[in-house]
Write a protein that holds these residues in place. Structure first.
Motif, PDB file in Angstrom:
ATOM      1  N   GLU A  79       0.862  -1.180   0.000  1.00 51.18           N
ATOM      2  CA  GLU A  79       0.000   0.000   0.000  1.00 51.18           C
ATOM      3  C   GLU A  79       0.898   1.229   0.000  1.00 51.18           C
ATOM      4  O   GLU A  79       1.812   1.334   0.830  1.00 51.18           O
ATOM      5  CB  GLU A  79      -0.907   0.003   1.226  1.00 51.18           C
ATOM      6  CG  GLU A  79      -1.924   1.131   1.217  1.00 51.18           C
ATOM      7  CD  GLU A  79      -2.892   1.022   2.389  1.00 51.18           C
ATOM      8  OE1 GLU A  79      -3.958   1.651   2.316  1.00 51.18           O
ATOM      9  OE2 GLU A  79      -2.578   0.321   3.360  1.00 51.18           O
ATOM     10  N   ALA A  80       0.671   2.130  -0.915  1.00 50.90           N
ATOM     11  CA  ALA A  80       1.554   3.279  -1.093  1.00 50.90           C
ATOM     12  C   ALA A  80       1.744   4.057   0.202  1.00 50.90           C
ATOM     13  O   ALA A  80       0.807   4.243   0.990  1.00 50.90           O
ATOM     14  CB  ALA A  80       1.008   4.200  -2.180  1.00 50.90           C
ATOM     15  N   THR A  81       2.974   4.524   0.408  1.00 54.73           N
ATOM     16  CA  THR A  81       3.266   5.400   1.538  1.00 54.73           C
ATOM     17  C   THR A  81       3.064   6.847   1.121  1.00 54.73           C
ATOM     18  O   THR A  81       3.104   7.186  -0.062  1.00 54.73           O
ATOM     19  CB  THR A  81       4.712   5.208   2.023  1.00 54.73           C
ATOM     20  OG1 THR A  81       5.605   5.498   0.938  1.00 54.73           O
ATOM     21  CG2 THR A  81       4.938   3.786   2.490  1.00 54.73           C
ATOM     22  N   ALA A  82       2.852   7.700   2.093  1.00 55.41           N
ATOM     23  CA  ALA A  82       2.646   9.122   1.831  1.00 55.41           C
ATOM     24  C   ALA A  82       3.986   9.822   1.672  1.00 55.41           C
ATOM     25  O   ALA A  82       4.990   9.409   2.269  1.00 55.41           O
ATOM     26  CB  ALA A  82       1.865   9.756   2.974  1.00 55.41           C
ATOM     27  N   PRO A  83       4.052  10.872   0.861  1.00 55.90           N
ATOM     28  CA  PRO A  83       5.282  11.663   0.785  1.00 55.90           C
ATOM     29  C   PRO A  83       5.668  12.179   2.164  1.00 55.90           C
ATOM     30  O   PRO A  83       4.815  12.551   2.969  1.00 55.90           O
ATOM     31  CB  PRO A  83       4.902  12.813  -0.152  1.00 55.90           C
ATOM     32  CG  PRO A  83       3.746  12.293  -0.942  1.00 55.90           C
ATOM     33  CD  PRO A  83       2.991  11.395  -0.018  1.00 55.90           C
ATOM     34  N   GLN A  84       6.962  12.185   2.442  1.00 54.82           N
ATOM     35  CA  GLN A  84       7.472  12.636   3.728  1.00 54.82           C
ATOM     36  C   GLN A  84       8.190  13.974   3.577  1.00 54.82           C
ATOM     37  O   GLN A  84       8.837  14.222   2.559  1.00 54.82           O
ATOM     38  CB  GLN A  84       8.450  11.609   4.300  1.00 54.82           C
ATOM     39  CG  GLN A  84       7.849  10.239   4.527  1.00 54.82           C
ATOM     40  CD  GLN A  84       6.756  10.254   5.567  1.00 54.82           C
ATOM     41  OE1 GLN A  84       6.913  10.832   6.651  1.00 54.82           O
ATOM     42  NE2 GLN A  84       5.629   9.620   5.264  1.00 54.82           N
ATOM     43  N   PRO A  85       8.087  14.853   4.575  1.00 56.28           N
ATOM     44  CA  PRO A  85       8.844  16.104   4.513  1.00 56.28           C
ATOM     45  C   PRO A  85      10.341  15.817   4.385  1.00 56.28           C
ATOM     46  O   PRO A  85      10.843  14.812   4.901  1.00 56.28           O
ATOM     47  CB  PRO A  85       8.517  16.771   5.858  1.00 56.28           C
ATOM     48  CG  PRO A  85       7.220  16.153   6.290  1.00 56.28           C
ATOM     49  CD  PRO A  85       7.250  14.751   5.783  1.00 56.28           C
ATOM     50  N   PHE A  86      11.039  16.694   3.712  1.00 52.63           N
ATOM     51  CA  PHE A  86      12.465  16.505   3.444  1.00 52.63           C
ATOM     52  C   PHE A  86      13.254  16.263   4.725  1.00 52.63           C
ATOM     53  O   PHE A  86      14.208  15.484   4.742  1.00 52.63           O
ATOM     54  CB  PHE A  86      13.009  17.735   2.709  1.00 52.63           C
ATOM     55  CG  PHE A  86      14.491  17.691   2.450  1.00 52.63           C
ATOM     56  CD1 PHE A  86      15.022  16.759   1.569  1.00 52.63           C
ATOM     57  CD2 PHE A  86      15.356  18.582   3.067  1.00 52.63           C
ATOM     58  CE1 PHE A  86      16.391  16.711   1.318  1.00 52.63           C
ATOM     59  CE2 PHE A  86      16.722  18.542   2.827  1.00 52.63           C
ATOM     60  CZ  PHE A  86      17.245  17.611   1.952  1.00 52.63           C
ATOM     61  N   ALA A  87      12.864  16.908   5.820  1.00 55.81           N
ATOM     62  CA  ALA A  87      13.625  16.829   7.065  1.00 55.81           C
ATOM     63  C   ALA A  87      13.291  15.600   7.906  1.00 55.81           C
ATOM     64  O   ALA A  87      13.750  15.485   9.043  1.00 55.81           O
ATOM     65  CB  ALA A  87      13.399  18.098   7.895  1.00 55.81           C
ATOM     66  N   THR A  88      12.507  14.671   7.390  1.00 47.29           N
ATOM     67  CA  THR A  88      12.178  13.458   8.133  1.00 47.29           C
ATOM     68  C   THR A  88      13.410  12.569   8.222  1.00 47.29           C
ATOM     69  O   THR A  88      13.905  12.086   7.200  1.00 47.29           O
ATOM     70  CB  THR A  88      11.038  12.680   7.446  1.00 47.29           C
ATOM     71  OG1 THR A  88       9.899  13.529   7.339  1.00 47.29           O
ATOM     72  CG2 THR A  88      10.676  11.435   8.234  1.00 47.29           C
ATOM     73  N   ASP A  89      13.910  12.347   9.434  1.00 44.96           N
ATOM     74  CA  ASP A  89      15.098  11.508   9.579  1.00 44.96           C
ATOM     75  C   ASP A  89      14.671  10.086   9.927  1.00 44.96           C
ATOM     76  O   ASP A  89      14.776   9.631  11.060  1.00 44.96           O
ATOM     77  CB  ASP A  89      16.043  12.060  10.639  1.00 44.96           C
ATOM     78  CG  ASP A  89      17.382  11.335  10.614  1.00 44.96           C
ATOM     79  OD1 ASP A  89      17.781  10.890   9.518  1.00 44.96           O
ATOM     80  OD2 ASP A  89      18.022  11.210  11.672  1.00 44.96           O
ATOM     81  N   ALA A  90      14.158   9.384   8.928  1.00 46.61           N
ATOM     82  CA  ALA A  90      13.701   8.013   9.111  1.00 46.61           C
ATOM     83  C   ALA A  90      13.625   7.325   7.763  1.00 46.61           C
ATOM     84  O   ALA A  90      13.441   7.967   6.735  1.00 46.61           O
ATOM     85  CB  ALA A  90      12.333   7.988   9.795  1.00 46.61           C
ATOM     86  N   VAL A  91      13.780   6.001   7.784  1.00 43.29           N
ATOM     87  CA  VAL A  91      13.448   5.183   6.630  1.00 43.29           C
ATOM     88  C   VAL A  91      11.995   4.765   6.824  1.00 43.29           C
ATOM     89  O   VAL A  91      11.672   4.010   7.733  1.00 43.29           O
ATOM     90  CB  VAL A  91      14.352   3.940   6.527  1.00 43.29           C
ATOM     91  CG1 VAL A  91      13.926   3.088   5.337  1.00 43.29           C
ATOM     92  CG2 VAL A  91      15.806   4.344   6.408  1.00 43.29           C
ATOM     93  N   VAL A  92      11.116   5.283   6.000  1.00 44.03           N
ATOM     94  CA  VAL A  92       9.685   5.018   6.130  1.00 44.03           C
ATOM     95  C   VAL A  92       9.296   3.970   5.095  1.00 44.03           C
ATOM     96  O   VAL A  92       9.431   4.192   3.892  1.00 44.03           O
ATOM     97  CB  VAL A  92       8.859   6.303   5.945  1.00 44.03           C
ATOM     98  CG1 VAL A  92       7.369   6.000   6.073  1.00 44.03           C
ATOM     99  CG2 VAL A  92       9.281   7.346   6.984  1.00 44.03           C
TER     100      VAL A  92
END
Length: 648
Positions: A79-92
């Motif tokens: 199921e597609a993931t949502a776009p993450q803000p550039f500053a998100t420090d995580a592998v989503v």
């Protein structure tokens, strides 16, 4: 940081290609408004709502089937993931998937290497440790389906993030420069599968580092040319090192190809040598400040070794099965800012490689071998890329007559049958100064052609055209249909008769990237309201169904870079969905789909944000307790349905 280290601030400098090659602009401008109107009126929504009927059996579906089921180990079922803000420090990752590192910068891969110690680095250690910014990922199986040799490009370095107290190249010590040089190149690591995960075998006798000082052999028609001779190598056949290695490919005979891309920024060049002024300017060498490597090796000073830059910009071939072998630079494939090369076998058994030159307004190329592939004859096959024909592409649009960016094309000859087809240039000149040769025959100026890959299912070639914000309205053509193109596109090439040795083809833009709300975007006919936004396609890969997987680099929508999947056939065709996202400042690179159950991906330059430093890191990926960002190859795979995973 990215602009400075990777490409020597290329976008802030004049475009190297100042040729007057045709843009086909008049044809395109007549059709632009028509295509936009068709999209805005909903013509491309014919596939809306068909996602639910794609099927539930992974063996039968042509694309994703929704949430992964308890019995589905396949990466294309998500199921597609949502776009993450550039500053998100995580592998989503998608729901039901998890990730883990395979190998990280500084890991002691060669026997005798010390454990990584950020504050006590040495060149001797780095020569045996996994290199820095990782890009292309290749896997050569080793006797067993669950064992192999992982081959990874280490493209460039971020000195601000590697050393405390860095204030510029002048602040680097001799030892630090040597560390940087050792962190470039390629890494070979033996891996094996343990359950669902791939594990690296540290200290394996098969492991290897190739650096900026590793001996290479120059092979092919240009080897030995006066243009390649230096004081240290009067034969013009031996060169030290490789760097700027971006994408690549794995050959049917088990070697790995690597593209030397932004090599120009490594040389200090105050003035071009006499007789090569046009060539040095065309390759972005004139006025290059270098990276201070000339302090430890004078060959990086153009005033000392005028021809040394001519020995970089090639496709490199490495045999990972023999750690004592000498890697080779293949002059027959031309010299440019090679993104990479992927080899396919034509119906007549010759091998074909289609390649991109990653620069604004530069070209796409094709190599066709003279000799033919012989199954099981590895010694012979190792010579296939040493001699053959070289072409450059011209794309002609049909004026958007069908509301789609498509048309016909031809491969314009540069070298055929060992003879130069470029007036006034010898074979050696064509292969060393390939950009100048191509300018003379009138190919199409493209929007940064990066990774070029052959789809093993449908036999077509796909190329990522990353972006080109410098393209003006008067310069648009149907293959590059937008001015100020910040988001890029993906082009599909179908060889005449399915034979890639032919000199004609048809083409189509299957993806025009950006915010789906923008009517200029296109997702192979799929409803734009049902797709993920995407910007700046970089590397491409395919799963066993022929679905296109795309990694991005430099997302101009303000989101974190990510990895996407788009089916190319069936009712889900064009249904682009975001898979996983990489951490703050990182690029998602080098995708490889392994057995449809695992995505191997390079997380390149995590924390590469202006102002970041070891004392003030903005990313701590891969969250291993060192407190510093470490470029790494990771794997994403199905964990347990119903669970989503970030950096935990």
């Amino acid at each position: 940081m990215t602009c400075h280290y990777r490409c020597d601030d290329a976008c802030a400098k004049p475009v190297p290609n100042t040729s007057e090659n045709t843009y086909f602009g008049d044809i395109v401008r007549a059709g632009i408004s028509r295509r936009t109107a068709l999209k805005a009126s909903g013509v491309t929504a014919a596939f809306a709502g068909l996602y639910a009927v794609a099927g539930t059996s992974p063996a039968a579906a042509s694309g994703p089937t929704g949430k992964p089921g308890a019995r589905s180990p396949y990466v294309h079922d998500f199921e597609a993931t949502a776009p993450q803000p550039f500053a998100t420090d995580a592998v989503v990752t998608p729901e039901g998937f998890t990730w883990s590192p395979v190998v990280r910068w500084g890991d002691p891969i060669v026997a005798g290497a010390p454990a990584f110690d950020f504050d006590h680095q040495s060149a001797a250690a780095q020569e045996k440790q996994f290199g820095y910014n990782c890009d292309y990922v290749g896997l050569v199986r080793k006797g067993s389906h669950d064992k192999g040799l992982l081959v990874v490009n280490n493209e460039y370095t971020n000195e601000e993030l590697m050393f405390r107290g860095y204030t510029g190249a002048a602040s680097l010590t001799t030892e630090q420069i040597k560390i940087v040089m050792a962190a470039h190149g390629m890494s070979v690591v033996e891996v094996h599968k343990n359950g669902r995960e791939w594990k690296a075998r540290m200290g394996s006798s098969a492991n290897r580092r190739v650096t900026a000082t590793t001996p290479f052999e120059l092979v092919g028609p240009a080897a030995g040319s006066p243009l390649l001779r230096t004081k240290a190598d009067p034969t013009g056949r031996r060169v030290l090192g490789t760097f700027g290695n971006c994408a690549g490919g794995t050959t049917p005979w088990g070697t790995v190809l690597s593209g030397e891309e932004n090599f120009n920024g490594y040389f200090k060049v105050d003035a071009a040598p006499a007789g090569q002024e046009d060539a040095f300017k065309r390759y972005g060498l004139t006025g290059s400040k270098g990276r201070a490597w000339e302090k430890v090796d004078p060959r990086f000073d153009g005033a000392v070794e005028a021809n040394e830059p001519n020995r970089f910009g090639y496709i490199v071939e490495l045999d990972p099965t023999d750690p004592t072998s000498t890697p080779r630079k293949l002059t027959a494939l031309g010299r440019l800012k090679h993104e990479g090369a992927t080899v396919s076998i034509a119906p007549d058994r010759r091998v074909v490689a289609v390649m991109g030159d990653d620069e604004r307004f530069d070209y796409m190329y094709k190599f066709v071998s003279k000799a033919k592939y012989r199954e099981g004859d590895r010694r012979h096959n190792l010579t296939l890329l040493e001699e053959g024909d070289l072409y450059v592409a011209r794309f002609t649009g049909d004026g958007f007559q069908d509301g789609v960016s498509d048309g016909t094309g031809e491969w314009l000859p540069l070298i055929v049958g060992g003879v130069s087809k470029v007036a006034g240039m010898s074979v050696e000149q064509v292969l060393v100064h390939t950009r100048l040769a191509a300018d003379k025959v009138g190919p199409t100026k493209m929007d940064r052609p990066e990774d070029v890959e052959l789809n093993p299912v449908n036999g077509r070639v796909y190329a990522a055209l990353t972006n080109n914000s410098n393209r003006q309205p008067s310069q648009i053509d149907e293959a590059n249909p937008r001015a100020s193109n910040k988001h890029g596109q993906v082009i599909e090439i179908t060889a005449t008769g399915g034979d890639h040795t032919t000199t004609t083809f048809t083409w189509k833009l299957v993806l025009i990237c950006g915010d789906p709300k923008d009517p200029s975007t296109y997702f192979d006919g799929f409803d734009r309201t049902q797709v993920s936004p995407i910007s700046c396609p970089d590397n491409l890969a395919f799963d066993s169904r022929g679905n296109l997987w795309i990694s991005t680099d430099g997302n101009a929508l303000g989101n974190a870079d990510a990895f996407f999947m788009m089916p190319l056939e069936g009712p889900e065709r064009g249904h682009l969905q975001q898979f996983h996202t990489v951490p703050y400042g990182a690029e998602s690179a080098g995708p490889l789909i392994v057995d449809d159950t695992t995505v191997l991906c390079s997380v390149q330059h995590p924390g590469e944000v202006t102002g970041a430093s070891p004392d003030k890191p903005v990313s701590r990926f891969p969250y291993d307790g060192t407190g510093q960002p470490r470029p790494s190859v990771i794997q994403v795979f199905v964990d347990k349905p119903g669970r989503g995973h970030g950096r935990d």
